[in-house]
Every structure is written in C-alpha cells, then in structure tokens.
Scaffold this motif. Structure first.
Motif, PDB file in Angstrom:
ATOM      1  N   ALA A   1      46.101 -19.350  21.505  1.00  0.00           N
ATOM      2  CA  ALA A   1      46.631 -20.720  21.419  1.00  0.00           C
ATOM      3  C   ALA A   1      47.694 -20.946  22.486  1.00  0.00           C
ATOM      4  N   HIS A   2      48.508 -19.937  22.728  1.00  0.00           N
ATOM      5  CA  HIS A   2      49.543 -20.059  23.764  1.00  0.00           C
ATOM      6  C   HIS A   2      48.898 -20.200  25.138  1.00  0.00           C
TER       7      HIS A   2
ATOM      8  N   VAL B   1      45.844 -21.309  25.882  1.00  0.00           N
ATOM      9  CA  VAL B   1      45.165 -22.604  25.990  1.00  0.00           C
ATOM     10  C   VAL B   1      46.174 -23.725  26.202  1.00  0.00           C
ATOM     11  N   GLU B   2      47.269 -23.691  25.449  1.00  0.00           N
ATOM     12  CA  GLU B   2      48.292 -24.734  25.587  1.00  0.00           C
ATOM     13  C   GLU B   2      48.879 -24.746  26.993  1.00  0.00           C
ATOM     14  N   ARG B   3      49.157 -23.578  27.553  1.00  0.00           N
ATOM     15  CA  ARG B   3      49.698 -23.495  28.900  1.00  0.00           C
ATOM     16  C   ARG B   3      48.676 -23.944  29.941  1.00  0.00           C
TER      17      ARG B   3
ATOM     18  N   ARG C   1      46.241 -26.043  29.648  1.00  0.00           N
ATOM     19  CA  ARG C   1      45.972 -27.473  29.588  1.00  0.00           C
ATOM     20  C   ARG C   1      47.084 -28.301  30.231  1.00  0.00           C
ATOM     21  N   ARG C   2      48.179 -27.652  30.585  1.00  0.00           N
ATOM     22  CA  ARG C   2      49.231 -28.340  31.324  1.00  0.00           C
ATOM     23  C   ARG C   2      49.059 -28.209  32.841  1.00  0.00           C
TER      24      ARG C   2
ATOM     25  N   ASP D   1      37.233 -25.664  21.733  1.00  0.00           N
ATOM     26  CA  ASP D   1      38.276 -24.980  20.977  1.00  0.00           C
ATOM     27  C   ASP D   1      37.997 -23.482  21.055  1.00  0.00           C
TER      28      ASP D   1
ATOM     29  N   THR E   1      51.857 -12.976  25.605  1.00  0.00           N
ATOM     30  CA  THR E   1      52.391 -14.241  26.107  1.00  0.00           C
ATOM     31  C   THR E   1      53.144 -14.077  27.428  1.00  0.00           C
TER      32      THR E   1
ATOM     33  N   THR F   1      50.535 -13.983  30.069  1.00  0.00           N
ATOM     34  CA  THR F   1      50.004 -15.339  30.196  1.00  0.00           C
ATOM     35  C   THR F   1      50.938 -16.234  30.994  1.00  0.00           C
ATOM     36  N   ASP F   2      52.221 -16.183  30.682  1.00  0.00           N
ATOM     37  CA  ASP F   2      53.168 -17.054  31.370  1.00  0.00           C
ATOM     38  C   ASP F   2      53.219 -16.756  32.864  1.00  0.00           C
TER      39      ASP F   2
END
Length: 369
Positions: free
Chosen positions: A286-287, A289-291, A293-294, A303, A351, A354-355
């Motif tokens: 989820a983290h 995907v959220e990142r 999509r920005r 999903d 995370t 990911t970041d």
C-alpha cells in the motif's frame, strides 16, 4: 466483434499467438546485477527462520540416500486437506508447467490467459503445442472474464494472483473455467503473498477445492521463504491426472533438502507465519502504490494484491536503463504478452527501500527532456 456464450467479444481479446513475438524466456533474475538494489525478482529477502533453516541443514547429513518424498507429500497434503495422492512435489513450480505440457500433448486447444507468467506458454510451445492467448485489458483492470475463454478449450492456464499484473481474481470467476473434459491449471505461486483483513487464510485460493473437474493448482515455496535456489513447489489435483504428470517427471526429481523445506513450510507454525508476513506485505505494498501514484506520468492499474506492482509510464524501457545506472533493478514489462515497452514491474520491499526508489524514479522522469 464476434459472439461467444451469447455475448459480444472484441476480436483482440482472444487471438492465436504469432510465432515468438515476445521473449518468453526472460525472467526477473536477468535484470539483477552486482551493486544493484533488486526490485526485479519477487522473492522475499529476509533471513530464513530457524524452524526452516534447521531441517534443511539437518537434511544435508542424509544426502547419501536417495530422496524419499513420502513425509513431505503427506505434510503438504495435510496442509491443504487433501489425500497424499492429490499432491505432486516438483523441483520448483516451473517444473510443473513442463510436466503439464509434456504429459498433456494430446490437448487440442490449449489457452493461456495473459498477461501472466510466461513459462506456461514457453513450456507448451517447447512441447509442440500451438498456443492460443486470451489477453486481458488494462481498461478492464486486467480482470478475468471467464466468457473470453473458448468453450472448446481443453487445457487452460491462468494465474491467481497474476504475475505481472498483481490482480487477485475472485475464486468464483476462476472456478467458472472448470468443466468436464478440460484441465484447468491455476498458477497460485503467489497465493501466499495475498492478504485480506478478516479472512483467516489465503483469499480466493482454490487449493482445497476437490469438487471442480480437472482442476490443477500450482504452488511455489520460493517467494515468501526465499528458496529460489533450492527449487521446490508442488501441484494439487486429481490423483489420476497427477499420476500422468509424475510419469513424465525424472526419477528423484526433488532433492532431500527441498523435501525438508516442503515439510517445514507446510507446518502450522509456517502457515501462521506466512499470514503474518502477508499482512506486513500488504502494508508495504500500500505504501509503494501510494507513493507511485504521486509520481508524474506513472499509472498503477487496478488494486495490486501480491508482492509486485505493475506500472505504465512513457518510455519505460529508457527509464529502466537510467534506473539501472542509478543503482536500481526493475523488471521490464515488454516480454509479457498484453503489455509492452511502456510497462515495468516493481517488487514490494520495505518502506525505506521504496522511498529511496520512488525518489530516484521521480528524479529520472523529471530530468527527461
């Protein structure tokens, strides 16, 4: 357009494959290299738990004897509430595709639902089959429509959750593909990565279904437990069909250490730990995907439900090359039928990783002319 089961269907949804227009033999490990952060291979990188490492290490003292798969087979059968005759252990899940393609040479109309893992089609082609593709579409979220599969297909392959789209199809939709006279192969290599709050087991899995005719479920122990180099997986299905597949398998195909791993991974502690890992993975996904999509010009379809996330972005092949120069390996998407040069697949990691990756991806995109 044409009509199937009383419905209008686009010609592009079902088509015969042209000769080798995709590199079906390309896999994520080819993307990885020294010094690169691996976001290309969908294998968990954490340390092996003691309850798994111990039996594997102990098995090394028994290598003078030929492998005996009875205990591991019984353990896997018990895990999935099946008879041991309904389990066939394999040297990696990929071997299962080869056995199916070789043992079922008499199949008249094999169909592979794409985009998905390319090894089923590669194995079928190598065995001399003429393969038909059912290609799911991004505007539909790459969701399975059982009505797109030809009624007279007698051998069907579908992934759930599907690699590379990370779509988890409803079990009821997949089950609609089963029928007398057809072998339905459901690739559940990533089923243990799925999680749904309030669901005690693996959502949408058919591994325990014994009532569907011709159903074969393929499973892998490679992903969650980091055992890609050990090669261990298994098939679940009707005993008479699995005997046919076993006849095509080499003698002692699964090594003693791999059998020890299979038994350990079928234990109650393993199943409970798997669910904990899947829950943590869901948060990490989820983290990611959220990142993503920005990020400008990046599209994440649907999903995502597994250990990887597909993305579409312009000039993805060039972006991938630049990411590699900056220390990140990601999976190219153009080798998957139904995708193309504008697709990448990204493995879910912690995370912090990911970041760092998303910031680098953003920099690469924003620096492009």
């Amino acid at each position: 357009m044409f009509t199937r089961n009383g419905r209008s269907v686009a010609w592009s949804a079902v088509r015969h494959a042209e000769p080798m227009s995709f590199d079906l033999d390309h896999h994520g490990d080819a993307e990885v290299g020294a010094g690169l952060i691996d976001l290309a291979v969908n294998v968990r990188h954490q340390a092996m738990p003691a309850w798994l490492a111990g039996p594997i290490a102990e098995s090394l003292g028994a290598l003078s004897a030929y492998p005996d798969d009875r205990a591991a087979t019984a353990a896997v059968a018990a895990r999935h509430r099946r008879d041991p005759g309904e389990v066939l252990l394999t040297a990696g899940a990929a071997q299962g595709f080869v056995l199916l393609a070789q043992a079922l040479r008499g199949a008249r109309r094999p169909v592979v639902v794409h985009p998905q893992f390319t090894e089923p089609e590669a194995a079928l082609r190598n065995a001399g089959h003429r393969v038909e593709r059912v290609v799911l579409r991004e505007p539909d979220g790459f969701r399975l429509d059982p009505g797109l599969v030809p009624d007279d297909s007698d051998l069907v392959f579908v992934g759930n959750p599907t690699n590379p789209t990370s779509v988890l199809h409803p079990a009821a939709d997949v089950a609609k593909l089963a029928r007398p006279g057809r072998v339905l192969v459901v690739d559940e290599a990533f089923a243990d990565t799925t999680f749904r709050p309030g669901v005690p087991g693996e959502p949408e899995s058919l591994a325990e279904r014994r009532d569907l005719p011709g159903l074969v479920v393929l499973r892998s122990l490679t992903k969650t437990w980091g055992l890609a180099g050990l090669r261990i997986g298994y098939l679940l299905g009707p005993a008479d069909l699995l005997r046919r597949l076993a006849a095509a398998q080499p003698l002692w195909a699964v090594s003693t250490p791999a059998l020890a791993a299979a038994a350990a991974c079928a234990s109650p502690v393993a199943v409970a730990t798997e669910r904990e890992i899947a829950a943590a993975l869901a948060a990490e996904r989820a983290h990611l995907v959220e990142r993503l999509r920005r990020v400008p010009s990046v599209t994440v379809p649907g999903d995502p439900a597994s250990a990887f996330v597909p993305v579409r972005l312009p000039a993805a092949d060039q972006v991938r090359a630049e990411l590699r120069r900056r220390g990140y390996a990601v999976r190219r998407g153009d080798t998957f039928p139904g995708l193309g040069l504008d697709w990448l697949r990204i493995a879910v990691r912690d995370t912090a990783t990911t970041d760092g990756f998303v910031q680098t991806l953003t920099d690469v995109i924003e620096e492009r002319p």
